[in-house]
Design a protein around this motif. Sequence first.
Motif, PDB file in Angstrom:
ATOM      1  N   SER A 147       7.020   5.432  -3.820  1.00 31.27           N
ATOM      2  CA  SER A 147       7.528   5.956  -2.777  1.00 31.27           C
ATOM      3  C   SER A 147       7.392   5.372  -1.361  1.00 31.27           C
ATOM      4  CB  SER A 147       6.623   7.468  -2.839  1.00 31.27           C
ATOM      5  OG  SER A 147       5.478   7.074  -2.254  1.00 31.27           O
ATOM      6  N   ARG A 197       0.262  10.382  -9.670  1.00 27.10           N
ATOM      7  CA  ARG A 197       0.469   9.643  -8.252  1.00 27.10           C
ATOM      8  C   ARG A 197      -0.860   9.075  -8.151  1.00 27.10           C
ATOM      9  NH1 ARG A 197       0.678  12.123  -3.878  1.00 27.10           N
ATOM     10  NH2 ARG A 197       2.487  11.307  -2.770  1.00 27.10           N
ATOM     11  N   LYS A 211       0.749  -1.295   0.057  1.00 26.25           N
ATOM     12  CA  LYS A 211      -0.142   0.024  -0.082  1.00 26.25           C
ATOM     13  C   LYS A 211       0.710   1.264  -0.088  1.00 26.25           C
ATOM     14  CE  LYS A 211      -4.126  -1.730   2.016  1.00 26.25           C
ATOM     15  NZ  LYS A 211      -4.072  -3.172   1.614  1.00 26.25           N
ATOM     16  N   ARG A 212       1.707   1.253  -1.077  1.00 27.39           N
ATOM     17  CA  ARG A 212       2.727   2.481  -1.155  1.00 27.39           C
ATOM     18  C   ARG A 212       2.185   3.040  -2.391  1.00 27.39           C
ATOM     19  NH1 ARG A 212       8.413  -0.172  -0.769  1.00 27.39           N
ATOM     20  NH2 ARG A 212       8.943   1.883  -1.160  1.00 27.39           N
ATOM     21  N   ILE A 213       2.365   4.693  -2.434  1.00 26.72           N
ATOM     22  CA  ILE A 213       2.060   5.236  -3.585  1.00 26.72           C
ATOM     23  C   ILE A 213       2.840   5.273  -4.641  1.00 26.72           C
ATOM     24  CG2 ILE A 213       1.533   7.801  -4.184  1.00 26.72           C
ATOM     25  CD1 ILE A 213       0.462   8.268  -1.629  1.00 26.72           C
ATOM     26  N   GLU A 270       4.464   6.733  -8.217  1.00 26.44           N
ATOM     27  CA  GLU A 270       4.817   8.170  -8.945  1.00 26.44           C
ATOM     28  C   GLU A 270       5.267   7.744 -10.267  1.00 26.44           C
ATOM     29  OE1 GLU A 270       5.556  10.939  -5.315  1.00 26.44           O
ATOM     30  OE2 GLU A 270       7.149  10.221  -6.416  1.00 26.44           O
ATOM     31  N   GLU A 320       5.818   6.691   0.794  1.00 19.87           N
ATOM     32  CA  GLU A 320       4.302   7.253   1.433  1.00 19.87           C
ATOM     33  C   GLU A 320       3.087   6.330   1.354  1.00 19.87           C
ATOM     34  OE1 GLU A 320       1.107  10.773   0.706  1.00 19.87           O
ATOM     35  OE2 GLU A 320       3.188  10.885  -0.520  1.00 19.87           O
ATOM     36  N   HIS A 321       2.659   5.713   2.253  1.00 20.51           N
ATOM     37  CA  HIS A 321       1.747   4.642   2.332  1.00 20.51           C
ATOM     38  C   HIS A 321       0.328   5.282   2.164  1.00 20.51           C
ATOM     39  CE1 HIS A 321       4.250   1.446   3.631  1.00 20.51           C
ATOM     40  NE2 HIS A 321       5.087   2.338   4.085  1.00 20.51           N
ATOM     41  N   PHE A 322      -0.737   4.427   1.870  1.00 23.21           N
ATOM     42  CA  PHE A 322      -1.987   5.113   1.735  1.00 23.21           C
ATOM     43  C   PHE A 322      -3.097   4.073   2.292  1.00 23.21           C
ATOM     44  CE2 PHE A 322      -1.270   2.230  -1.916  1.00 23.21           C
ATOM     45  CZ  PHE A 322      -2.574   1.587  -2.133  1.00 23.21           C
ATOM     46  N   CYS A 330      -6.115   7.571  -8.783  1.00 19.50           N
ATOM     47  CA  CYS A 330      -5.444   8.809  -9.358  1.00 19.50           C
ATOM     48  C   CYS A 330      -5.460   9.767  -8.280  1.00 19.50           C
ATOM     49  CB  CYS A 330      -5.339   9.007 -10.669  1.00 19.50           C
ATOM     50  SG  CYS A 330      -4.219  10.280 -11.320  1.00 19.50           S
ATOM     51  N   LEU A 331      -4.403  10.212  -7.584  1.00 24.37           N
ATOM     52  CA  LEU A 331      -4.391  11.250  -6.701  1.00 24.37           C
ATOM     53  C   LEU A 331      -4.447  12.570  -7.539  1.00 24.37           C
ATOM     54  CD1 LEU A 331      -1.946  10.111  -3.940  1.00 24.37           C
ATOM     55  CD2 LEU A 331      -4.487  10.390  -3.702  1.00 24.37           C
ATOM     56  N   GLU A 340      -2.766   5.544  -6.184  1.00 25.46           N
ATOM     57  CA  GLU A 340      -2.602   4.449  -5.093  1.00 25.46           C
ATOM     58  C   GLU A 340      -3.061   3.079  -5.964  1.00 25.46           C
ATOM     59  OE1 GLU A 340      -5.655   5.588  -2.499  1.00 25.46           O
ATOM     60  OE2 GLU A 340      -4.611   7.427  -1.586  1.00 25.46           O
TER      61      GLU A 340
END
Length: 286
Positions: free
Chosen positions: A182, A143, A125-127, A129, A184-186, A162-163, A145
């Motif tokens: 990244s 970016r 569960k990492r974003i 890019e 960064e987790h979601f 898509c963020l 998820e």
Amino acid sequence: MHKRRVSAKELAEQFGVSTRTIYRDIDTLSLAGIPIYTEQGRNGGISLLPDFVLNKSILNEQEQNEILAALYGLQAVKPDEAGQALSKLSALFNKTAVNWLEVDFSDWSFSDSSFEDFKGAILQKRIAEFDYFNRYGEKTFRRVEPIQLWFKSRSWYIKGYCLTKQDMRLYKLSRVKNLNISDEHFTERSFLDIIDDTNHGNYQEQYITMKLRIAPEMAYRAYDEFSEDMIEKQPDGNLIATVTWTEDNWVYGFILSLGECIEVLEPPHVREIIKTKAQNIFRKYM
């Protein structure tokens, strides 16, 4: 269960721990009711009681066979990981699966690491890019998820939220460039379980029914691509094939690949598209 008897040294090497840890684990398993025991001497080792099997009552015979068959198919994408799981489950179920299915993705290039990178991003569960080229060759930064790797209409896609666009999107893997996973987790979104796979975001399939006349010398291509009930043989030897496909560049390419041996009879707009493409090809060779 697979080897029947194994030494503490082998287990220690397998799991990267000390033999002392292995013996502690054996004690723990014994206290948990697993009939595991050790034998000393030259032919000794660690064993389970001969008739012991783990409780498999939650899966019936057919379900066990289906799981093993599915793992055979999965080996086409990840042979090492699927092979290990297949070996373990074969031992668990105490059976040898019948290799009745083979899936070959050899036409799909995995020379880069995007497939594996996206898999890791989904599980962790990492974003993700990346730069993305749409069908018009326009590059945008995204970016995402990532939710699922998807094989659809002869191509691999990554499906995710898509963020950048704040919407569900489907991205063709071959158009993903400069991928970065990244740190960064979601958090999984609550509505993901009810996503309609066939109509969301920027991926909407347009189906068309076409009637194609195929010359006798290309009959083998017709029977390669279409089922017999789609083909009607004419008195003059020509074949009339009626097919429903997703309308995209692959379809136009398929039609053009048969050259002068195929004619689109219906629908009119596809006839015009093929005519225009054929004329453009002709101009290049004038």
